[in-house]
Write an enzyme that holds these catalytic residues in place. Sequence first.
Site, PDB file in Angstrom:
ATOM      1  N   GLY A   1      -6.874  -1.522 -19.299  1.00  0.00           N
ATOM      2  CA  GLY A   1      -8.100  -1.878 -18.630  1.00  0.00           C
ATOM      3  C   GLY A   1      -8.508  -0.527 -17.903  1.00  0.00           C
ATOM      4  O   GLY A   1      -8.129   0.518 -18.236  1.00  0.00           O
ATOM      5  N   ARG A   2      -9.006  -0.599 -16.649  1.00  0.00           N
ATOM      6  CA  ARG A   2      -9.676   0.308 -16.076  1.00  0.00           C
ATOM      7  C   ARG A   2      -8.621   1.345 -15.775  1.00  0.00           C
ATOM      8  O   ARG A   2      -8.774   2.745 -15.947  1.00  0.00           O
ATOM      9  CB  ARG A   2     -10.145   0.064 -14.693  1.00  0.00           C
ATOM     10  CG  ARG A   2     -11.289  -0.763 -14.491  1.00  0.00           C
ATOM     11  CD  ARG A   2     -11.877  -0.899 -13.297  1.00  0.00           C
ATOM     12  NE  ARG A   2     -13.079  -1.875 -13.095  1.00  0.00           N
ATOM     13  CZ  ARG A   2     -12.605  -3.075 -13.020  1.00  0.00           C
ATOM     14  NH1 ARG A   2     -11.593  -3.771 -13.048  1.00  0.00           N
ATOM     15  NH2 ARG A   2     -13.874  -4.028 -12.932  1.00  0.00           N
ATOM     16  N   ILE A   3      -7.324   1.243 -15.201  1.00  0.00           N
ATOM     17  CA  ILE A   3      -6.249   2.090 -14.636  1.00  0.00           C
ATOM     18  C   ILE A   3      -5.681   2.641 -15.973  1.00  0.00           C
ATOM     19  O   ILE A   3      -5.505   4.088 -15.859  1.00  0.00           O
ATOM     20  CB  ILE A   3      -5.358   1.457 -13.770  1.00  0.00           C
ATOM     21  CG1 ILE A   3      -6.043   0.942 -12.487  1.00  0.00           C
ATOM     22  CG2 ILE A   3      -4.383   2.328 -13.188  1.00  0.00           C
ATOM     23  CD1 ILE A   3      -5.252   0.019 -11.498  1.00  0.00           C
TER      24      ILE A   3
ATOM     25  N   THR B   1       3.200   1.157 -12.457  1.00  0.00           N
ATOM     26  CA  THR B   1       2.590   1.110 -11.081  1.00  0.00           C
ATOM     27  C   THR B   1       1.878  -0.318 -11.062  1.00  0.00           C
ATOM     28  O   THR B   1       0.898  -0.363 -10.033  1.00  0.00           O
ATOM     29  CB  THR B   1       1.718   2.406 -10.973  1.00  0.00           C
ATOM     30  OG1 THR B   1       1.047   2.287 -12.175  1.00  0.00           O
ATOM     31  CG2 THR B   1       2.273   3.632 -10.866  1.00  0.00           C
TER      32      THR B   1
ATOM     33  N   ARG C   1       2.869  -4.336 -11.366  1.00  0.00           N
ATOM     34  CA  ARG C   1       3.605  -5.105 -10.532  1.00  0.00           C
ATOM     35  C   ARG C   1       5.181  -5.312 -10.763  1.00  0.00           C
ATOM     36  O   ARG C   1       5.565  -5.091 -12.085  1.00  0.00           O
ATOM     37  CB  ARG C   1       2.922  -6.716 -10.543  1.00  0.00           C
ATOM     38  CG  ARG C   1       1.710  -6.840 -10.036  1.00  0.00           C
ATOM     39  CD  ARG C   1       1.715  -6.876  -8.742  1.00  0.00           C
ATOM     40  NE  ARG C   1       0.530  -6.980  -7.915  1.00  0.00           N
ATOM     41  CZ  ARG C   1      -0.293  -6.128  -7.356  1.00  0.00           C
ATOM     42  NH1 ARG C   1      -0.014  -5.030  -7.608  1.00  0.00           N
ATOM     43  NH2 ARG C   1      -1.477  -6.531  -6.875  1.00  0.00           N
TER      44      ARG C   1
ATOM     45  N   GLU D   1       9.858  -6.201  -2.585  1.00  0.00           N
ATOM     46  CA  GLU D   1       9.659  -4.950  -1.890  1.00  0.00           C
ATOM     47  C   GLU D   1       9.659  -5.044  -0.480  1.00  0.00           C
ATOM     48  O   GLU D   1       8.857  -5.992   0.092  1.00  0.00           O
ATOM     49  CB  GLU D   1       8.036  -4.694  -2.470  1.00  0.00           C
ATOM     50  CG  GLU D   1       7.653  -4.488  -3.613  1.00  0.00           C
ATOM     51  CD  GLU D   1       6.254  -3.877  -4.044  1.00  0.00           C
ATOM     52  OE1 GLU D   1       5.381  -4.249  -3.305  1.00  0.00           O
ATOM     53  OE2 GLU D   1       6.033  -3.687  -5.299  1.00  0.00           O
TER      54      GLU D   1
ATOM     55  N   HIS E   1       5.249   1.289  -3.245  1.00  0.00           N
ATOM     56  CA  HIS E   1       3.841   0.658  -3.655  1.00  0.00           C
ATOM     57  C   HIS E   1       2.735   1.400  -3.007  1.00  0.00           C
ATOM     58  O   HIS E   1       1.870   0.609  -2.171  1.00  0.00           O
ATOM     59  CB  HIS E   1       3.738  -0.919  -3.340  1.00  0.00           C
ATOM     60  CG  HIS E   1       2.931  -1.628  -4.239  1.00  0.00           C
ATOM     61  ND1 HIS E   1       3.088  -3.017  -4.115  1.00  0.00           N
ATOM     62  CD2 HIS E   1       1.455  -1.478  -4.541  1.00  0.00           C
ATOM     63  CE1 HIS E   1       1.832  -3.578  -4.834  1.00  0.00           C
ATOM     64  NE2 HIS E   1       1.044  -2.524  -5.181  1.00  0.00           N
TER      65      HIS E   1
HETATM   66  C1  DGY Z   1      -3.706  -3.610  -5.801  1.00  0.00           C
HETATM   67  O1  DGY Z   1      -4.627  -3.578  -5.587  1.00  0.00           O
HETATM   68  O2  DGY Z   1      -3.309  -4.771  -6.639  1.00  0.00           O
HETATM   69  C2  DGY Z   1      -2.429  -2.645  -5.780  1.00  0.00           C
HETATM   70  O3  DGY Z   1      -1.232  -3.118  -6.137  1.00  0.00           O
HETATM   71  C3  DGY Z   1      -2.481  -2.253  -4.455  1.00  0.00           C
HETATM   72  O4  DGY Z   1      -2.302  -0.901  -4.535  1.00  0.00           O
END
Ligand code: DGY
Length: 311
Positions: free
Chosen positions: A154-156, A224, A226, A255, A274
């Site tokens: 996706g975007r990230i 990065t 979940r 967390e 996080h």
């Molecule tokens: C989100 O926006 O889902 C991220 O985990 C927050 O940093």
Amino acid sequence: MARCFVSRQLPGSALDRLAEQHEVEVWAQELPPTYAELTEHVEDAEGLLSMLTDRVDAELIEAAPKLRAISNYAVGYDNIDLAAAAARRIPVGNTPGVLTDATADLAFALLMAAARKLTEADAAVREGGWQTWEPGSYLGADVYGATLGIIGFGRIGRALAERADGFSMRVLHTTRDSTHEDLDDLLEQSDFVSVHAPLTPETHHLIGAHALAKMKTSAILINTARGELVDQQALTRALEDGLIAGAALDVTVPEPLPADDPLLQAPNLIVTPHIGSATRTARERMAELAVDNLLAGLDGQPMPNQVPAPA
Ligand code: DGY
């Protein structure tokens, strides 16, 4: 004027815009409200601006009979029971886009830090463990030209691929439609594996014993997204047994991890708190989007970033 509950103080001035139109209560304590405290504070609220640390489940929604709009200060919305919200026709908003670059930057920073053992080397200098320059110490992995497997494009995931391009990396990726075989293939070929899929029942423990066994013994895992996407017991064993070379996690379950969690004793592990979206710009933009969503929802308008209701 609607009564709104905001479960944390937000950076920037976006909440001022909310307060100009509505009656706003902001949770001011250092730690998030407990589930019981959140329930108590949404009891007579019409708008809720929630964090990813808030469990907004069916029971909580039921306990808030006046609730008309939920705006989550995150791109992820796995903390919200979308079906329960949809059953009451409560729109749910999220904050995509504005945190893409910050999160991709952090994923790449973790990749570099794990590859070059930065935290271990820094600790050695501070703790007096570093005696002299040595040909064979702190030997890391090459990043330039290596193969990066991105799970979830996706975007990230795509933004991470852009960064990898600058390092002439070969990028492999899966998408929502990929098969188990596609994933295995990516795991077998990659020097670095970075996870960017949303948390759903299908992606829970996506990286477990099977996936870790498929990875190269020289490979490094980055998460990065979940914490629930990775089976932490399996990861602990994989690091202890040298099944993979390292891991860098910005997200864990829970967390924070308790100080005596066995994962923290595993070798070659970096854990950060996080902080994927933790740049001033990203967090302020998230606040603006979250407020825009809540204002629209309370106004009976479509939210600028409204999460689709489940089918
Ligand atoms: C989100 O926006 O889902 C991220 O985990 C927050 O940093």
